[in-house]
Enzyme design. Structure first.
Site, PDB file in Angstrom:
ATOM      1  N   GLY A 229      15.406 -11.237  -7.808  1.00  0.00           N
ATOM      2  CA  GLY A 229      16.625 -11.766  -7.208  1.00  0.00           C
ATOM      3  C   GLY A 229      17.447 -10.766  -6.408  1.00  0.00           C
TER       4      GLY A 229
ATOM      5  N   CYS B 109       0.841  -1.192   0.000  1.00  0.00           N
ATOM      6  CA  CYS B 109       0.000   0.000   0.000  1.00  0.00           C
ATOM      7  C   CYS B 109       0.875   1.241   0.000  1.00  0.00           C
ATOM      8  CB  CYS B 109      -0.900   0.029   1.242  1.00  0.00           C
ATOM      9  SG  CYS B 109      -1.928  -1.433   1.458  1.00  0.00           S
TER      10      CYS B 109
ATOM     11  N   VAL C 244      13.352  -7.750 -19.173  1.00  0.00           N
ATOM     12  CA  VAL C 244      13.758  -6.585 -19.952  1.00  0.00           C
ATOM     13  C   VAL C 244      14.823  -7.028 -20.949  1.00  0.00           C
ATOM     14  CG1 VAL C 244      15.058  -4.435 -19.867  1.00  0.00           C
ATOM     15  CG2 VAL C 244      13.220  -4.823 -18.244  1.00  0.00           C
TER      16      VAL C 244
END
Length: 656
Positions: free
Chosen positions: A364, A2, A289
């Site tokens: 990781g 949150c 990516v």
């Protein structure tokens, strides 16, 4: 996961308090796009923008205890909440929800601050006592979740992101030159730094209380690599590593929504994905990516691992233009100066992840810090031994130091020989491990007209750290990595801030205290530190593709200044002309202009690492000035959660 915000003792008109807390929450609505709620009484306001992960229906915030005296606004996850709940129930606590939020609330009421070391997770929370008016803020041991605070006379404001402070009446942002000098020199904010005057960050592993205009900070978890773990053999060490990581991943898969994995192409994310596939009740989704620029691309290894797992894989290919285009938005979410552009692709990847319907991701981060994966650690061992080694041994050790570099031969080894000779003895007390790295920081600090001693703050940090002076060189290097670059950049700018920009929670199995303890018990006992993460690789050598296990570390990077030299985004001139640079009073505008001209007009091969780093720092500082100080051009999308819960307790006494 949150975003939280609130205040205590606000001096402005109480009738405006509901609008103030709503505006603070709206500014961070991207962190929690599922629901919004706040609580007010005569002294304070607490609010939450919620990302619903656990107990979606009932874990509504802010959450009060049955008496209505204590209220909690909570960001993050405590992964071992089921085990803690069982302990609390055995002690007589009664629960009304299945959420970890209620476990955190009940744990504090039952154990007080002693609950904090029991929490295994990433969290930041605010707990308010309506009877005493006392506000407590706390943050996890590794700094996974941010928490900022602002004091103005008797007023106290807090938030998950500093942009919430736009709502504070009469407050204006001002970049702090002294902090900027430290950030430029050390590559990252130090634990309590933000880069802005008057705004502080609660350091990792600390909690604070605010009561009657008195603020007290307490450390509940000191970073240490001493461990009671006893490991008798290498085989036992490998089994310990396997078991601890399996348990860590299983804990972090606790969720009422699907959990995905980021695949980098390296062994850390491969291990994480392998264990997640085995433990998950969902078919595994993975995300990566990739880069058009082959010098940064690991997509072949990413695809190989995704095929091996049979995961539902999506990759996002990043161009120079993508980085130049997205940098302003990414900097706005990061809120602090950045020394490289690697966080920008992560901002774009988190958008892809959320568009795919995934709200929680495993990655990781923390593996290199725990298992000595960085070149830094090998460098420290070699530098400390340098004066005791013969020339042949020196050349051999240097020759094996950087296997990931494509062009690394006799010429580079000869140049490094002089550098290592220069840095074989400690010059900066307590900072031996990072002295070579700090040379690039010294260059970046030249951006400021009067940087003073840019290393004064980090020198104070290590001098005041209990037990630091007695640590080994390697443990000092680890301590500095955990307390500086990991918390200040990798977990925040490149991690949490980019993922939460699109409402995605990131979880890090390698940052489980039991995993860190296992690494501490085995590092350098069964590993000479020459082959990075040898034990970690061996532990999973029979379970992963050989090409992944044997692949040497390829540091995750993205194009830096070259992206702007080729893409030439429209905002460059508006930010980096000499007339614009002179508007930043702390900046050496002439040095900055010379740097800009060189970076943008010379061939990429003539731009060194220190100039690359300095340019990205300059660009991000200029963007922060535009968005936060001058409040210009921050027309970024605000996410306003669709549901709103307001609890107004002003003028209502506590029940007898």
């Amino acid at each position: 996961m949150c975003g939280i915000a609130g205040f205590l003792g606000a001096a402005h008109e109480p009738a405006a308090w509901p609008e103030t807390i709503r505006t603070m929450l709206t500014a961070i609505g991207h962190r929690g796009p599922d629901a919004m709620g706040h609580m007010l009484d005569d002294r304070a306001a607490l609010g939450t923008a919620r990302l619903s992960i656990i107990d979606i229906a009932s874990g509504i915030q802010p959450m009060g205890d049955p008496s209505g005296r204590y209220w909690l606004a909570y960001n993050g996850e405590v992964y071992n909440y089921l085990e803690l709940r069982a302990e609390l129930e055995a002690a007589g606590c009664v629960f009304e929800t299945r959420s970890d939020t209620e476990v955190v609330l009940q744990a504090w009421l039952h154990w007080g601050a002693a609950c904090l070391p029991r929490f295994n997770g990433g969290f930041a929370f605010a707990l308010y006592d309506r009877a005493s008016g006392r506000l407590v803020l706390a943050r996890d041991r590794y700094g996974k979740r941010p928490l900022f605070y602002l004091r103005r006379g008797g007023e106290f404001y807090f938030a998950s992101e500093m942009k919430s402070f736009f709502a504070v009446p009469g407050f204006t942002f001002e970049q702090d030159a002294e902090q900027l000098a430290s950030i430029l020199a050390c590559w990252t904010p130090l634990p309590d730094q933000t880069g802005f005057r008057g705004i502080d960050s609660l350091p990792m592993g600390e909690w604070m209380s605010v009561e009657n205009d008195t603020v007290n900070r307490h450390r509940y978890e000191a970073l240490s690599f001493d461990t009671a773990e006893s490991v008798a053999s290498e085989a036992e060490a490998l089994e310990l590593i396997r078991e601890r990581l399996r348990a860590s991943v299983a804990l972090r898969l606790r969720s009422d929504v699907e959990v995905g994995v980021y695949l980098s192409g390296g062994v850390d994310s491969a291990i994480t994905a392998l264990l997640a596939q085995r433990e998950s009740r969902h078919a595994l989704s993975t995300f990566s990516v990739a880069f058009e620029d082959a010098a940064f691309d690991e997509s072949p290894q990413q695809r190989e691992m995704a095929d091996f797992l049979g995961s539902r894989h999506q990759a996002l290919t990043i161009s120079h233009g993508d980085i130049a285009s997205a940098l302003p938005d990414a900097v706005f979410h990061a809120e602090v100066p950045a020394f490289r552009c690697a966080f920008v692709p992560m901002y774009l990847l988190s958008r892809l992840t959320r568009d795919a319907g995934i709200k929680v991701i495993l990655s990781g981060e923390g593996a290199d810090e725990a298992f000595l994966g960085y070149d830094l650690f090998k460098e420290v061992l070699l530098r400390r031994a340098w004066n005791h080694l013969g020339e042949d041994v020196r050349r051999d050790r240097l020759g094996r130091l950087y296997p990931h570099l494509a062009h690394y031969g006799p010429q580079e080894i000869a140049a490094l020989t002089g550098l290592y000779q220069q840095f074989a003895e400690e010059r900066m007390p307590g900072l031996f491990s990072h002295e070579m790295r700090f040379q690039n920081g010294r260059f970046a600090a030249r951006l400021l007209r009067d940087a003073g001693d840019p290393f004064a703050a980090i020198s104070r940090l290590v001098a005041g750290a209990p037990g630091y002076g007695a640590m080994s060189d390697i443990h000092k290097a680890q301590w500095l990595e955990y307390r500086t670059l990991l918390a200040g950049y990798l977990l925040s700018t490149q991690g949490e801030r980019m993922s939460l920009a699109h409402g995605v929670e990131n979880r890090c199995p390698f940052l489980d205290p039991a995993v860190v303890a296992a690494a501490s018990a085995t590092n350098l006992r069964f590993d000479d530190g020459v082959e990075e993460k040898r034990l970690l690789r061996l532990a999973f050598a029979d379970e992963l593709p050989a090409s992944i296990v044997t692949k040497r570390k390829f540091p995750y990077r993205a194009p830096d200044s070259a992206a702007f030299a080729s893409a030439r985004p429209d905002y460059l001139e508006a930010l980096l002309s000499e007339s614009e640079l002179t508007k930043l009073p702390f900046l050496d505008a002439k040095f900055a202009k010379r740097l800009t001209d060189k970076v943008l007009n010379r061939p990429a091969g003539e731009i060194g690492t220190k100039e690359d780093q300095c340019f990205v720092f300059l660009l991000s500082i200029a963007l922060l000035d535009r968005y936060f100080v001058r409040r210009e051009g921050a027309g970024l999308t605000r996410v306003v959660p669709p549901q709103s819960r307001a609890i107004d307790l002003r003028g209502k006494p506590l029940a007898a």
